[in-house]
Write a protein that holds these residues in place. Structure first.
Motif, short mmCIF file in Angstrom:
data_model
loop_
_atom_site.label_atom_id
_atom_site.label_comp_id
_atom_site.label_asym_id
_atom_site.label_seq_id
_atom_site.Cartn_x
_atom_site.Cartn_y
_atom_site.Cartn_z
N UNK A 75 0.83 -1.21 0.00
CA UNK A 75 0.00 0.00 0.00
C UNK A 75 0.86 1.25 0.00
N UNK A 76 1.98 1.21 0.72
CA UNK A 76 2.91 2.33 0.72
C UNK A 76 3.53 2.52 -0.66
N UNK A 77 3.89 1.44 -1.31
CA UNK A 77 4.53 1.51 -2.63
C UNK A 77 3.60 2.12 -3.67
N UNK A 78 2.33 1.71 -3.64
CA UNK A 78 1.41 2.26 -4.64
C UNK A 78 1.13 3.73 -4.37
N UNK A 79 1.16 4.14 -3.11
CA UNK A 79 0.99 5.56 -2.79
C UNK A 79 2.16 6.37 -3.32
N UNK A 80 3.37 5.84 -3.19
CA UNK A 80 4.56 6.50 -3.73
C UNK A 80 4.44 6.64 -5.24
N UNK A 81 3.99 5.57 -5.89
CA UNK A 81 3.87 5.59 -7.35
C UNK A 81 2.87 6.64 -7.82
N UNK A 82 1.82 6.87 -7.06
CA UNK A 82 0.78 7.79 -7.48
C UNK A 82 1.09 9.24 -7.13
N UNK A 83 1.78 9.48 -5.99
CA UNK A 83 1.93 10.85 -5.50
C UNK A 83 3.37 11.27 -5.26
N UNK A 84 4.31 10.40 -5.49
CA UNK A 84 5.67 10.67 -5.05
C UNK A 84 6.41 11.76 -5.78
N UNK A 85 5.96 12.19 -6.96
CA UNK A 85 6.76 13.13 -7.74
C UNK A 85 6.43 14.59 -7.45
N UNK A 93 2.16 10.84 0.53
CA UNK A 93 2.14 9.39 0.42
C UNK A 93 1.90 8.75 1.78
N UNK A 94 2.59 9.28 2.78
CA UNK A 94 2.44 8.77 4.14
C UNK A 94 0.98 8.85 4.58
N UNK A 121 11.59 5.65 7.76
CA UNK A 121 12.94 5.48 7.20
C UNK A 121 13.05 5.98 5.77
N UNK A 122 11.99 5.74 4.97
CA UNK A 122 12.03 6.18 3.57
C UNK A 122 11.99 7.70 3.48
N UNK A 123 11.19 8.36 4.32
CA UNK A 123 11.13 9.82 4.30
C UNK A 123 12.46 10.42 4.74
N UNK A 124 13.05 9.86 5.78
CA UNK A 124 14.34 10.38 6.25
C UNK A 124 15.43 10.20 5.19
N UNK A 135 6.10 12.84 13.15
CA UNK A 135 4.88 13.57 13.51
C UNK A 135 3.77 13.33 12.49
N UNK A 136 4.10 13.35 11.19
CA UNK A 136 3.10 13.11 10.16
C UNK A 136 2.56 11.69 10.27
N UNK A 137 3.46 10.74 10.53
CA UNK A 137 3.04 9.34 10.68
C UNK A 137 2.11 9.18 11.87
N UNK A 138 2.47 9.80 12.99
CA UNK A 138 1.63 9.70 14.19
C UNK A 138 0.27 10.36 13.97
N UNK A 139 0.28 11.54 13.33
CA UNK A 139 -0.98 12.24 13.07
C UNK A 139 -1.89 11.42 12.17
#
Length: 423
Positions: A75-85, A93-94, A121-124, A135-139
């Motif tokens: 699910x994370x990978x498909x979010x990156x593919x759709x919004x990552x650019x 994506x998160x 880890x990927x965002x960092x 913070x974004x992940x927790x929210x």
């Protein structure tokens, strides 16, 4: 006297379930009706005689299967593919991945734990500040209580004796609104912290990620589709989704072996036992306070304070905000619903579904507030960030939650409209 007794029991470290049982015994003894002790065992076990409660361990089991089968990562990978650019793409994506996970897990702490492993880890690595990423992940975990399926909705529905499927439907539109408002907060944070622009994802890579994620996306589609279509109850949809998660994790993604399945059953059983024991204690406590006419006493007091439903909801929100700071949502729901729901419905004419969504969203925000803040400290520990720093960074998301809460209070159709339209 009762409140002081309960507070004293918590201060000495008695678990909340045992504190509720002890408090019920104290209330019976002080009421001068010791004959009620004869019904004690029946009322305790009777609190679990509810078909809707079967959905709770099944959704917990579904979350374990998802984690073991690699579904969250897809699910994370498909979010990156759709919004990552786009600029700040991974932050969006998160949140998108959190929304997808919320539609499957229904548990804030479980969602934060899984997404902290996958997203932070990927965002960092791509240049985001670690504390902001956490913070974004927790929210994003605050989406879990109102996007179906929701563990809190199940518990609220059982205690309030409301159809859990209708509660799920009531949470869909507020969940979408909260998601959109969170997107706006991330856009503001992106400008303030100068989020990086992710690398453009090639079309072939996007298509591959979408193809790989199709089986994973099938799970929330099955859950929500079967409930909305009237094909299955939430319990039945959770059972079907759990079987589907095993098949996908074992035979499609091939990341789950038979020992993982057995371990998932063990963990889900242990987690379910704790929650169900708490609910049984809550049923006992609700029976005692109803017998002692506490809702009527509270009703008379509140009517002396205000006759306005809006002022009543404001007072409830303030009380829930304080309660959420010192206890977890499940015990808070157990304490609040039996006392205040009859008052809200019978005195102020508030729809129980509207009240349920407001209560669950408010108490989940408490998971990320000190001094207790289970979700806050889980995110801080998983992300290796100081909890105090995290609490400051999450503040804009709390403002967003307060805005959505105000909308839910002022515009009841936001929680009632979809149910009315489907009938």
């Amino acid at each position: 006297m009762t409140g002081l007794s309960f507070l004293a029991l918590l201060v000495i470290g008695l678990p909340i379930a045992f504190a509720l049982i002890a408090l019920a015994m104290i209330m019976i003894w002080t009421s001068g009706n010791p004959i009620l002790f004869q019904s004690f065992p029946q009322q305790f076990f009777g609190g679990l005689e509810n078909y809707g409660l079967l959905a709770l361990p099944l959704f917990i089991l579904l979350g374990e299967f998802m984690n073991a089968g690699g579904i969250g990562r897809r699910l994370m990978n498909v979010s990156v593919a759709l919004l990552g650019s786009v600029r700040g793409g991974l932050a969006y994506v998160n949140l998108v991945a959190n929304m997808m996970m919320a539609s499957i897990l229904g548990s804030t702490v479980a969602q934060i734990t899984i997404m902290s492993r996958v997203a932070v880890p990927e965002m960092e690595r791509t240049g985001y500040p670690r504390d902001v990423s956490v913070a974004i992940t927790a929210a994003g975990g605050m989406l879990a209580p109102i996007i179906p399926p929701s563990m809190l909705f199940i518990i609220f529905g059982v205690i309030a004796q409301l159809p859990i499927g209708d509660l799920f439907i009531a949470g869909i539109l507020p969940g979408v609104i909260l998601f959109v408002v969170f997107l706006a907060v991330i856009g503001w944070l992106g400008q303030r912290h100068n989020f990086p622009r992710s690398e453009k994802v090639a079309l072939a890579q996007r298509l591959r990620a979408m193809r790989d994620a199709l089986p994973a996306v099938l799970i929330p589609v099955v859950i929500i589709g079967t409930i909305l279509g009237g094909v299955a109850t939430p319990t039945e949809s959770a059972a079907v989704a759990s079987i589907l998660a095993i098949l996908i994790g074992r035979f499609v993604y091939r990341e789950m072996n038979w020992s993982d399945i057995w371990s998932s059953f063990i963990r889900a059983g242990a987690s379910s036992a704790v929650v169900l024991f708490l609910i049984a204690a809550a049923g006992l406590f609700s029976w005692v306070i109803t017998f002692n006419n506490l809702p009527a006493i509270v009703s008379d007091w509140l009517q002396g304070v205000t006759s306005s439903p809006l002022i009543f909801l404001l007072l409830i929100n303030l009380m829930l905000l304080f309660l959420g700071m010192i206890t977890d949502p499940i015990p808070a729901i157990i304490l609040v619903v039996p006392v205040f729901l009859p008052v809200a419905v019978n005195v102020y004419g508030i729809d129980p579904f509207q009240f349920g969504v407001i209560v669950c969203l408010n108490l989940t925000a408490g998971l990320l507030t000190p001094p207790v803040g289970t979700g806050l400290f889980a995110a801080a520990m998983m992300g290796n960030v100081r909890a105090e720093r995290l609490a400051v960074l999450i503040t804009p998301f709390f403002v967003a939650v307060a805005f959505v809460q105000a909308l839910l209070v002022l515009f009841p159709p936001l929680t009632l409209g979809l149910n009315n339209w489907l009938r």
